[in-house]
Design an enzyme around this catalytic site. Structure first.
Site, PDB file in Angstrom:
ATOM      1  CB  CYS A  74      -5.759  10.282 -15.046  1.00  0.00           C
ATOM      2  SG  CYS A  74      -6.151   8.558 -15.437  1.00  0.00           S
ATOM      3  CG  HIS A 157      -4.019   8.941  -4.461  1.00  0.00           C
ATOM      4  ND1 HIS A 157      -4.666   7.889  -5.071  1.00  0.00           N
ATOM      5  CD2 HIS A 157      -3.674   9.805  -5.457  1.00  0.00           C
ATOM      6  CE1 HIS A 157      -4.709   8.107  -6.378  1.00  0.00           C
ATOM      7  NE2 HIS A 157      -4.121   9.257  -6.633  1.00  0.00           N
ATOM      8  CD  GLU A 206      -9.175   5.708 -10.908  1.00  0.00           C
ATOM      9  OE1 GLU A 206      -9.077   6.917 -11.247  1.00  0.00           O
ATOM     10  OE2 GLU A 206      -8.884   4.768 -11.666  1.00  0.00           O
ATOM     11  CB  CYS A 215      -5.844   3.963  -9.973  1.00  0.00           C
ATOM     12  SG  CYS A 215      -5.699   5.711  -9.490  1.00  0.00           S
ATOM     13  CB  SER A 217      -2.415   9.118  -9.612  1.00  0.00           C
ATOM     14  OG  SER A 217      -3.806   8.859  -9.540  1.00  0.00           O
ATOM     15  N   GLY A 218      -2.769   6.176  -8.184  1.00  0.00           N
ATOM     16  CA  GLY A 218      -2.962   5.381  -6.976  1.00  0.00           C
ATOM     17  C   GLY A 218      -1.812   4.425  -6.728  1.00  0.00           C
TER      18      GLY A 218
END
Length: 280
Positions: A74, A157, A206, A215, A217-218
């Site tokens: 995260c 993802h 998520e 987010c 990492s997104g």
């Protein structure tokens, strides 16, 4: 009673617990109670800081989703925990161990924190997907969206590129896509509108949490997948519901995410009691 901090990165909010002095058993029902926005503290993830598990790291970070499951990485939580540890130790760089690998963070001017999120994993089995396929074009569609690209930033993802992200029913689409059989470990689902080669509007669903304001990492996955598709450069400002992150995919293959952190409040809580109260 256990002390906690409420923190957020662009509205992606966390209950942060420190388990370095002593272990904190957290069964799934306790995590769900803490994350409950009406009967608990409320958060997108519960974060537990633990003693380091490998040389060269300052701490271990365990990430629990509101449904009680564990996440591998995260980015926004990493910035928050890194800021705490840097303040605590009086230094400008720290390294955190996670299930997704070691994440290194450093202070940047203006109160920002940058995190080296590592190298994207692009092979189908690294994400993971259910079977071998081209990760740049997944055979996946729902009402109004299709043909996502996938990668792992330590967690899975899938990014859909759309002409108008505001026109989508993110709640319905995200829930369905997260649990698609193509994703054996479920997936985080991003809906990206490329505004310019250096600017992307992104909304996120998520895994285990639902719609979040941001987010990290997104955002990294969106830039990586947009560049792989030829839609954007190697760096871009990613505009999420909660604010803006700067993402750079370096020529060395590593992705750096830079953004703000905030501490909202601190408190103490009786963990067994909050779980019992929610169940009552």
């Amino acid at each position: 009673m256990v002390a906690f901090r409420k923190m957020h990165g662009l509205g992606n909010d966390f209950v942060v617990l420190d388990a370095r002095p002593r272990p904190l058993p957290l069964p799934a029902e306790t995590v769900r109670a803490l994350a409950d926005r009406r009967r608990g503290v409320g958060c997108d993830q519960v974060i537990v800081i633990e003693p380091p598990r490998s040389p060269g790291t300052d701490a271990w970070m365990t990430i629990r989703n509101p449904d009680g499951s564990e996440a591998e990485a995260c980015g926004n939580a990493t910035r928050c925990v890194a800021a705490l540890l840097m303040d605590e130790a009086g230094k400008d760089r720290v390294a955190l161990g996670t299930l997704g690998g070691t994440l290194r963070a450093e202070r940047r001017p203006g109160g920002l924190v940058a995190v080296d999120m590592g190298t994207p994993r692009l092979a189908w089995h690294e994400i993971p997907l259910a079977r071998e396929m081209d990760t740049l074009h997944l055979p996946l569609a729902r009402d109004g969206v299709s043909d996502p690209a996938a990668c792992s930033m330590g967690n899975p993802h899938a990014t859909f590129f759309v002409p108008d992200v505001a026109a989508l029913d993110i709640a319905t689409l995200g829930l369905s896509l997260e649990h698609d059989p193509l994703f054996p470990a479920r997936a985080n689902i991003g809906f990206a509108q490329v505004v310019a080669p250096d600017r992307i509007r992104l909304r996120m669903w998520e895994r285990g949490a639902g719609i979040t304001l941001a987010c990290g990492s997104g955002a990294c996955a969106a830039v990586v997948n947009a560049h792989r598709r030829g839609l954007a450069g190697r760096s871009a400002a990613v505009v999420l519901d909660g604010g803006e992150l700067n993402i750079a995919w370096g020529e060395d293959g590593r992705v750096t995410m830079t953004g703000p952190v905030a501490e909202v409040f601190t408190g103490v809580i009786d963990l067994p009691a909050i779980a019992e109260a929610r169940a009552a």
